[in-house]
Enzyme design. Structure first.
Site, PDB file in Angstrom:
ATOM      1  N   GLU A  41       0.643  -1.104  -0.118  1.00 57.23           N
ATOM      2  CA  GLU A  41       0.156   0.098   0.219  1.00 57.23           C
ATOM      3  C   GLU A  41       0.357   1.449   0.026  1.00 57.23           C
ATOM      4  O   GLU A  41       2.228   1.624   1.002  1.00 57.23           O
ATOM      5  CB  GLU A  41      -0.843   0.553   1.368  1.00 57.23           C
ATOM      6  CG  GLU A  41      -2.259   1.103   0.809  1.00 57.23           C
ATOM      7  CD  GLU A  41      -2.419   1.498   2.566  1.00 57.23           C
ATOM      8  OE1 GLU A  41      -3.619   2.398   2.343  1.00 57.23           O
ATOM      9  OE2 GLU A  41      -2.167   1.036   3.303  1.00 57.23           O
ATOM     10  N   LYS A 128      -9.452   1.372  -2.323  1.00 58.21           N
ATOM     11  CA  LYS A 128      -9.602   0.893  -1.163  1.00 58.21           C
ATOM     12  C   LYS A 128     -11.406   1.505  -0.843  1.00 58.21           C
ATOM     13  O   LYS A 128     -11.880   2.578  -0.775  1.00 58.21           O
ATOM     14  CB  LYS A 128      -8.675   1.732  -0.503  1.00 58.21           C
ATOM     15  CG  LYS A 128      -9.016   0.963   1.258  1.00 58.21           C
ATOM     16  CD  LYS A 128      -7.379   1.829   2.342  1.00 58.21           C
ATOM     17  CE  LYS A 128      -7.378   1.103   3.154  1.00 58.21           C
ATOM     18  NZ  LYS A 128      -6.558   1.791   4.481  1.00 58.21           N
ATOM     19  N   CYS A 169      -5.293  -3.274   2.783  1.00 57.81           N
ATOM     20  CA  CYS A 169      -4.647  -2.756   4.332  1.00 57.81           C
ATOM     21  C   CYS A 169      -6.337  -3.120   5.113  1.00 57.81           C
ATOM     22  O   CYS A 169      -6.761  -4.392   5.358  1.00 57.81           O
ATOM     23  CB  CYS A 169      -4.195  -1.495   4.349  1.00 57.81           C
ATOM     24  SG  CYS A 169      -3.291  -1.161   5.981  1.00 57.81           S
TER      25      CYS A 169
END
Length: 286
Positions: A41, A128, A169
């Site tokens: 990330e 994300k 993440c």
């Protein structure tokens, strides 16, 4: 068997330096026979000072890190799962969406993962979905939603590993996303990260193994590690986990570098044959 590489990074606040490190990793991974490279990330810029970061965050078509990675991927003939970049959005072009940034002064950015093919073309994009808005007992406080617009779509693509699902993440903590990726028939799931040290020590390994077991799929989790230029520390321990939950690679929590793993697709069929949880799934009504 498919050979993959993971680049465990200590990304900093200079995109040019980060780009050079990733390009070198692409070159080395290709030279050592990997068909795919995975990065963490925020591979292009890791800077918690958003005023300073704003000067370095560009739109996709102007992002120099993305351009450099695409060029080197084509030169090496290798796939690159570029964990994520901070990308400036054009609201008029991309739409405000349900997760639009709150506040007139907040930048409109995305935490966007890119899958780059061996021809240098962008094969998939994933924004994300789950924003890291937390207050930790260590005193760390994070408000990702103040600057980043969340995505709202599940993304998969066909790669040398089979069908690859994309996550980033904090997404790791939300089983519904991985249920959707399992239902999409993913053979592997990329979960690039910049995990904090306290949450990493507590939850990183157990959650990554759980997601692999639930989806009966490989999990590839390239991670940031160490002390960064903006002052933060990240947990590291880039992992490859097989569909039975066994850890095939753990790069530790001390140093950046390149790691390799051999992916055996027969392990997917074996795990699904022994515990056919995907086939046995039932709808649950509330």
């Amino acid at each position: 068997m498919t050979r993959i590489a993971l680049f465990q990074m200590t990304a900093g606040i200079d995109p040019a330096q980060n780009a050079a490190a990733i390009v070198d990793a692409v070159r080395q991974a290709g030279g050592e026979g990997a068909e795919m490279l995975f990065t963490p990330e925020m591979s292009g810029l890791l800077d918690r000072d958003r005023k300073r970061a704003a000067a370095a965050i560009a739109r996709e078509d102007e992002d120099r890190v993305l351009a450099a990675v695409r060029e080197e991927a084509a030169a090496q003939g290798i796939w690159v799962a570029l964990g994520s970049l901070a990308v400036a959005l054009d609201p008029a072009a991309e739409g405000a969406g349900a997760g639009a940034v709150r506040g007139a002064e907040a930048p409109c950015w995305a935490n966007r993962s890119y899958l780059v093919g061996p021809d240098g073309a962008i094969a998939a994009r994933y924004d994300k979905i789950h924003m890291f808005d937390v207050d930790l007992a260590s005193g760390e406080s994070w408000r990702e939603s103040n600057a980043y617009r969340p995505g709202d779509r599940v993304v998969t693509a066909t790669t040398p590993l089979g069908r690859l699902g994309l996550a980033v993440c904090y997404d790791l903590r939300f089983p519904a996303l991985f249920d959707a990726l399992g239902r999409a028939g993913c053979d592997a799931i990329a979960i690039p990260a910049a995990f904090t040290v306290p949450t990493g020590r507590a939850h990183w390994h157990v959650l990554q193994r759980a997601r692999a077991i639930e989806a009966s799929a490989f999990v590839v989790a390239a991670a940031q590690v160490g002390r960064h230029a903006d002052g933060r520390r990240t947990y590291g321990h880039s992992l490859v986990v097989d569909p039975w939950g066994e850890v095939l690679l753990d790069m530790g929590g001390e140093e950046a570098g390149l790691g390799f793993a051999e992916i055996d697709p027969a392990r997917i069929a074996e795990a699904r044959r022994q515990v056919p949880s995907l086939a046995n799934r039932r709808e649950i009504r509330e």
